[in-house]
Design a protein around this motif. Structure first.
Motif, short mmCIF file in Angstrom:
data_model
loop_
_atom_site.label_atom_id
_atom_site.label_comp_id
_atom_site.label_asym_id
_atom_site.label_seq_id
_atom_site.Cartn_x
_atom_site.Cartn_y
_atom_site.Cartn_z
N THR A 149 0.81 -1.23 0.00
CA THR A 149 0.00 0.00 0.00
C THR A 149 0.84 1.27 0.00
N ALA A 150 2.16 1.16 0.03
CA ALA A 150 3.01 2.35 0.15
C ALA A 150 2.80 3.33 -1.00
N SER A 151 2.76 2.82 -2.22
CA SER A 151 2.60 3.71 -3.38
C SER A 151 1.23 4.37 -3.37
N THR A 152 0.20 3.64 -2.94
CA THR A 152 -1.15 4.22 -2.88
C THR A 152 -1.21 5.34 -1.85
N ILE A 153 -0.59 5.12 -0.70
CA ILE A 153 -0.58 6.14 0.34
C ILE A 153 0.16 7.39 -0.13
N GLU A 154 1.31 7.19 -0.74
CA GLU A 154 2.09 8.34 -1.21
C GLU A 154 1.39 9.08 -2.36
N PHE A 155 0.51 8.39 -3.07
CA PHE A 155 -0.26 9.05 -4.13
C PHE A 155 -1.41 9.87 -3.55
N LEU A 156 -2.09 9.34 -2.55
CA LEU A 156 -3.28 10.00 -2.01
C LEU A 156 -2.95 11.08 -0.98
N ARG A 157 -1.89 10.88 -0.21
CA ARG A 157 -1.60 11.78 0.90
C ARG A 157 -1.37 13.23 0.47
N VAL A 211 -12.24 14.38 7.58
CA VAL A 211 -11.64 13.08 7.86
C VAL A 211 -10.46 12.82 6.93
N TYR A 212 -10.63 13.15 5.66
CA TYR A 212 -9.56 12.91 4.69
C TYR A 212 -8.30 13.68 5.07
N ALA A 213 -8.46 14.93 5.49
CA ALA A 213 -7.28 15.74 5.80
C ALA A 213 -6.60 15.32 7.10
N SER A 214 -7.40 15.04 8.14
CA SER A 214 -6.81 14.73 9.44
C SER A 214 -6.38 13.27 9.58
N PHE A 215 -6.96 12.39 8.78
CA PHE A 215 -6.62 10.97 8.84
C PHE A 215 -5.14 10.74 8.59
N TRP A 216 -4.57 11.45 7.62
CA TRP A 216 -3.17 11.22 7.27
C TRP A 216 -2.23 11.62 8.39
N GLN A 217 -2.60 12.65 9.16
CA GLN A 217 -1.75 13.07 10.27
C GLN A 217 -1.57 11.94 11.29
N ILE A 218 -2.66 11.27 11.58
CA ILE A 218 -2.61 10.19 12.57
C ILE A 218 -1.99 8.93 11.98
N LEU A 219 -2.37 8.60 10.76
CA LEU A 219 -1.87 7.38 10.13
C LEU A 219 -0.35 7.37 10.04
#
Length: 270
Positions: free
Chosen positions: A103-111, A138-146
């Motif tokens: 999932t690394a590439s997906t995360i780096e694409f969406l973040r 949720v979309y904006a703050s989710f990445w901070q915690i993840l």
């Protein structure tokens, strides 16, 4: 002891809140004097006394408190969803190596995608009410915690991890006794960052970008469009005060939750 050392020691004895209050007071004085002295146009930047007067006037209306409650409710729900999702997915991705790589590439694409770019999608899918705002919050703050939780899982002591594996800890036992104590400080940092981001998105999306007009941001936008300059700045002051309160609560929660952690103990004795 030199004069510089004595001066530094006296500065350190001044509480942080006193220095912060002095800074705010200085800013208020400047904002009061600029239009009074004709350095800026009072039609566009009225004196701070006029802003505070407008704030006291709107604070006596039920409309203001309903808008404030709507903003806080949206913020709280969005932050709660982000916290649950960020911690759960972060621990899962951090502990399962192949899943993290997959999932690394997906995360780096969406973040890096900004939440405002998703406004048309949110409106098309969910309309112009609270659900659209929640989606973006949720979309904006989710990445901070993840990202913080994943970093915390990766920071686990290899010796502790090997010991748990040697004793054949069950997955839940390993998470509770090994993963979570190391990850918790990172999660609290992510929560503090996410709290501010969630508030920013709640106010600006509901106001400036007109997804919903029910919150503080919506009242700010309405005041701007109607030319009520002083009330508009009053709502800006409310938004700023909310940001300060949220940050203070988040830091206090972090210190209380991590009272056992060396970083908090060091900070308390500094």
């Amino acid at each position: 002891m030199t004069t510089t050392t004595v001066r530094d020691a006296s500065v350190r004895r001044i509480p942080d809140w006193v220095l912060g209050a002095a800074g705010v007071l200085a800013l208020l004085i400047v904002l009061e004097l600029l239009p009074q002295l004709g350095m800026v146009d009072a039609r566009y930047l009225p004196p701070v006394s006029e802003m505070l007067g407008a704030l006291f006037a709107i604070a006596t209306t039920s409309t203001f408190w309903i808008a404030l409650g709507q903003t806080l409710l949206t913020w709280l729900i969005g932050l709660g969803i982000s916290l649950l999702a960020g911690v759960g997915i972060g621990v899962l991705l951090g502990t399962v190596g192949w899943l993290r790589e997959y999932t690394a590439s997906t995360i780096e694409f969406l973040r890096p995608v900004p939440s405002v770019a998703l406004i048309p999608v949110a409106v098309l899918l969910l309309g112009t009410g609270m659900p659209s705002t929640l989606l973006l919050v949720v979309y904006a703050s989710f990445w901070q915690i993840l990202m913080q939780v994943m970093a915390g899982v990766q920071d686990i002591d290899p010796v502790a991890s090997d010991t748990a594996r040697s004793y054949r800890f069950r997955p839940l036992t390993r998470i509770r006794s090994v993963v979570w104590p190391t990850t918790l400080p990172f999660a609290m940092t992510g929560l503090r960052l996410a709290a501010s981001v969630a508030l920013i998105l709640t106010v600006t999306v509901t106001g400036e970008l007109l997804i919903s007009g029910d919150g503080i941001g919506g009242r700010l936008a309405l005041a701007r469009e109607s030319g009520a300059v002083a009330p508009m700045y009053a709502y800006v002051i409310v938004a700023g005060a909310l940001g300060v309160i949220v940050n203070v609560i988040a830091r206090a929660t972090e210190r209380r939750t991590l009272s056992w952690h060396p970083s908090i103990r060091t900070e308390a004795h500094a």
